[in-house]
Write an enzyme that holds these catalytic residues in place. Sequence first.
Site, PDB file in Angstrom:
ATOM      1  N   ASP A 112     -30.353 -44.579 -12.606  1.00 21.82           N
ATOM      2  CA  ASP A 112     -29.402 -43.463 -12.692  1.00 21.82           C
ATOM      3  C   ASP A 112     -29.802 -42.321 -11.759  1.00 21.82           C
ATOM      4  O   ASP A 112     -30.862 -42.369 -11.119  1.00 21.82           O
ATOM      5  CB  ASP A 112     -29.309 -42.957 -14.136  1.00 21.82           C
ATOM      6  CG  ASP A 112     -30.645 -42.408 -14.628  1.00 21.82           C
ATOM      7  OD1 ASP A 112     -31.004 -41.296 -14.240  1.00 21.82           O
ATOM      8  OD2 ASP A 112     -31.346 -43.117 -15.384  1.00 21.82           O
ATOM      9  N   HIS A 150     -37.142 -48.965  -7.730  1.00 23.59           N
ATOM     10  CA  HIS A 150     -36.376 -50.157  -8.112  1.00 23.59           C
ATOM     11  C   HIS A 150     -34.904 -50.030  -7.747  1.00 23.59           C
ATOM     12  O   HIS A 150     -34.070 -50.807  -8.221  1.00 23.59           O
ATOM     13  CB  HIS A 150     -36.536 -50.438  -9.607  1.00 23.59           C
ATOM     14  CG  HIS A 150     -37.882 -50.971  -9.952  1.00 23.59           C
ATOM     15  ND1 HIS A 150     -38.329 -51.116 -11.244  1.00 23.59           N
ATOM     16  CD2 HIS A 150     -38.901 -51.401  -9.161  1.00 23.59           C
ATOM     17  CE1 HIS A 150     -39.556 -51.601 -11.237  1.00 23.59           C
ATOM     18  NE2 HIS A 150     -39.924 -51.781  -9.978  1.00 23.59           N
ATOM     19  N   SER A 288     -40.612   2.545  -8.468  1.00 18.68           N
ATOM     20  CA  SER A 288     -40.006   3.391  -7.444  1.00 18.68           C
ATOM     21  C   SER A 288     -40.346   4.837  -7.783  1.00 18.68           C
ATOM     22  O   SER A 288     -40.504   5.192  -8.953  1.00 18.68           O
ATOM     23  CB  SER A 288     -38.479   3.198  -7.397  1.00 18.68           C
ATOM     24  OG  SER A 288     -37.887   3.593  -8.624  1.00 18.68           O
ATOM     25  N   LEU A 324     -38.799   2.192  -3.566  1.00 15.63           N
ATOM     26  CA  LEU A 324     -39.006   3.426  -2.812  1.00 15.63           C
ATOM     27  C   LEU A 324     -40.301   4.114  -3.239  1.00 15.63           C
ATOM     28  O   LEU A 324     -40.561   4.324  -4.417  1.00 15.63           O
ATOM     29  CB  LEU A 324     -37.816   4.367  -3.034  1.00 15.63           C
ATOM     30  CG  LEU A 324     -37.863   5.719  -2.342  1.00 15.63           C
ATOM     31  CD1 LEU A 324     -37.746   5.555  -0.834  1.00 15.63           C
ATOM     32  CD2 LEU A 324     -36.748   6.627  -2.867  1.00 15.63           C
ATOM     33  N   PHE A 355     -34.283  -4.618  -0.929  1.00 18.04           N
ATOM     34  CA  PHE A 355     -32.867  -4.582  -1.276  1.00 18.04           C
ATOM     35  C   PHE A 355     -32.021  -4.213  -0.062  1.00 18.04           C
ATOM     36  O   PHE A 355     -32.399  -3.336   0.730  1.00 18.04           O
ATOM     37  CB  PHE A 355     -32.617  -3.544  -2.381  1.00 18.04           C
ATOM     38  CG  PHE A 355     -32.938  -4.034  -3.749  1.00 18.04           C
ATOM     39  CD1 PHE A 355     -31.937  -4.400  -4.630  1.00 18.04           C
ATOM     40  CD2 PHE A 355     -34.255  -4.151  -4.170  1.00 18.04           C
ATOM     41  CE1 PHE A 355     -32.229  -4.871  -5.900  1.00 18.04           C
ATOM     42  CE2 PHE A 355     -34.568  -4.606  -5.435  1.00 18.04           C
ATOM     43  CZ  PHE A 355     -33.549  -4.974  -6.304  1.00 18.04           C
ATOM     44  N   ARG A 373     -31.053  -8.978  -8.196  1.00 21.60           N
ATOM     45  CA  ARG A 373     -32.095  -8.841  -9.219  1.00 21.60           C
ATOM     46  C   ARG A 373     -32.164 -10.077 -10.105  1.00 21.60           C
ATOM     47  O   ARG A 373     -33.242 -10.531 -10.471  1.00 21.60           O
ATOM     48  CB  ARG A 373     -31.822  -7.598 -10.079  1.00 21.60           C
ATOM     49  CG  ARG A 373     -32.113  -6.273  -9.393  1.00 21.60           C
ATOM     50  CD  ARG A 373     -32.021  -5.099 -10.365  1.00 21.60           C
ATOM     51  NE  ARG A 373     -32.493  -3.876  -9.736  1.00 21.60           N
ATOM     52  CZ  ARG A 373     -31.712  -2.918  -9.248  1.00 21.60           C
ATOM     53  NH1 ARG A 373     -30.383  -3.058  -9.328  1.00 21.60           N
ATOM     54  NH2 ARG A 373     -32.223  -1.852  -8.682  1.00 21.60           N
ATOM     55  N   LYS A 390     -35.782   8.685  -9.306  1.00 20.45           N
ATOM     56  CA  LYS A 390     -35.068   8.873  -8.049  1.00 20.45           C
ATOM     57  C   LYS A 390     -34.469  10.269  -8.037  1.00 20.45           C
ATOM     58  O   LYS A 390     -34.356  10.941  -9.074  1.00 20.45           O
ATOM     59  CB  LYS A 390     -33.971   7.816  -7.889  1.00 20.45           C
ATOM     60  CG  LYS A 390     -32.875   7.891  -8.934  1.00 20.45           C
ATOM     61  CD  LYS A 390     -31.819   6.822  -8.680  1.00 20.45           C
ATOM     62  CE  LYS A 390     -30.678   6.939  -9.702  1.00 20.45           C
ATOM     63  NZ  LYS A 390     -29.624   5.916  -9.453  1.00 20.45           N
ATOM     64  N   GLY A 403     -32.101   1.339 -11.729  1.00 22.06           N
ATOM     65  CA  GLY A 403     -32.413  -0.008 -11.263  1.00 22.06           C
ATOM     66  C   GLY A 403     -33.554  -0.622 -12.051  1.00 22.06           C
ATOM     67  O   GLY A 403     -33.535  -1.809 -12.379  1.00 22.06           O
ATOM     68  N   GLU A 407     -33.606  -3.958 -14.362  1.00 17.60           N
ATOM     69  CA  GLU A 407     -34.610  -5.013 -14.198  1.00 17.60           C
ATOM     70  C   GLU A 407     -35.310  -5.323 -15.518  1.00 17.60           C
ATOM     71  O   GLU A 407     -35.623  -6.487 -15.806  1.00 17.60           O
ATOM     72  CB  GLU A 407     -35.611  -4.605 -13.118  1.00 17.60           C
ATOM     73  CG  GLU A 407     -35.009  -4.684 -11.719  1.00 17.60           C
ATOM     74  CD  GLU A 407     -35.773  -3.901 -10.662  1.00 17.60           C
ATOM     75  OE1 GLU A 407     -35.316  -3.874  -9.506  1.00 17.60           O
ATOM     76  OE2 GLU A 407     -36.821  -3.309 -11.004  1.00 17.60           O
TER      77      GLU A 407
END
Length: 479
Positions: A112, A150, A288, A324, A355, A373, A390, A403, A407
């Site tokens: 198979d 086989h 970051s 970053l 990214f 991600r 940020k 972000g 994650e």
Amino acid sequence: MYNAKIKEFIRTYVRAMSESNAAIFAGAGLSQPAGYVNWKDLMREVAEDLDLDIDIEHDLIALAQYHVNEFEGRSKINQILVDEFTKDVKVTENHKVLARLPIKTYWTTNYDKLIELNLENNNKKVDTKMVPENLSHTMTNTDAIVYKMHGDSTMAHQAVLTKDDYEGYDLTRRLFSTALQGDLVSKTFLFIGFSFDDPNLSYILSRIRILLGENSRNHYCFMKKVAKSDYEVEDEHRYAEVKQELRIRDLKRYKINVLLVDQYEEITAILNHIEKIIRRKNVFISGSATVYGEWEETSAFEFSTNLSKAIIKNENNIVTGFGLGIGSSLISGALEELYQNNSRNIEGRLKPKPFPQNTSGKLPLNELWTKYREEMLSNVGISVFIFGNKKDKDSSKILEANGMIEEFKISTENGTIPIPVGATGFTAHTLWKNVMDNFDKYVGVPSLKPFYEILGDSTKSKDELIEAIIKIINELVKH
């Protein structure tokens, strides 16, 4: 959880996978739970044509040959192969797990296509060797090679099935024997799906012994322990126990160590455990920062650098999004450790994933990042979170890193264990509090809680934080 033999197998086989030296040898028992017939059922109509009882026949290879002899050809047997092994069946969990594991070499006596189809479903490029001519060329950039020693149901007329086929194997398929010999010398095999009544097993074992003699490395084979509940008569149970023990001792001649399980479901659990260990060797670092809070910039860079160095030194692999203000330090630390130890597998040990910052396509950038991600986190078992902030474009206000939050969400939904370093502040601290408030949900290993408490203590030194992270990683790999 497991006995000493199975623990030793897990350690050895995980090491073999990390060194690209692991291989699978699959028998009919791997495909049977999917809905394919076993050998007896495959030959049932053949036996009926010969006025024989399949339930008392043992030499099924001879049975196939008798049919060819009596009916002057193998057209019916070929049609049976096509009918039985091209029908729709369900996918088994064992096939799924084996396809996800970092194994590049698969051998099988099955007709198979379940192995190659599951590999392809995991976005792996597969080079399938069905006839000797396939071995004379190599497909480029493949992720796995499947040797169908086989044959295949789609080429039923060339499938190895009768005594003629087996007796002439080294004339018609010698290249498979040569390739198998090389793999048995250089790789650690796991035999799965073979049983006492599988007519292929004795042929394969004799071929291995002839090819290698005493030069084979250690291999492993799953086998279901003879159970009293399987027999109505005690003498039959005792007979089966004696025969199984003799088989186990005999397999040692071929350097095949038998791993006894009480139920077949235990094999799935062991494979899942191996996959978990492999995934936890891959550590994702999310971080970051535009500001560093109580940390000085230089101190944050030093911590990031030393963290990635320690993880690489610990024999783990790193996946990171090149965040970053943090990403460069993570990359440089990992590379420094890899170069210092003359690593030849830098691409396998370190996977930076910068990214995309712009898109002119139809998919919005935020949706593109989410998909990115998801792919990036698909094969990691541990995620470390540091800092995470940020600057707002309009007000210059410092915000949490959404972000990193995404994650964390993707990681935990995948069953990945999060390690937020709360002492670095910002989003990492928020995630650390979340984990500590829901420790059983996210971690579930009580002995690790003191190390997680260290990660939230801002008075701890950088070295103490890194030491706690490494201890958590090493303990998680054991569970």
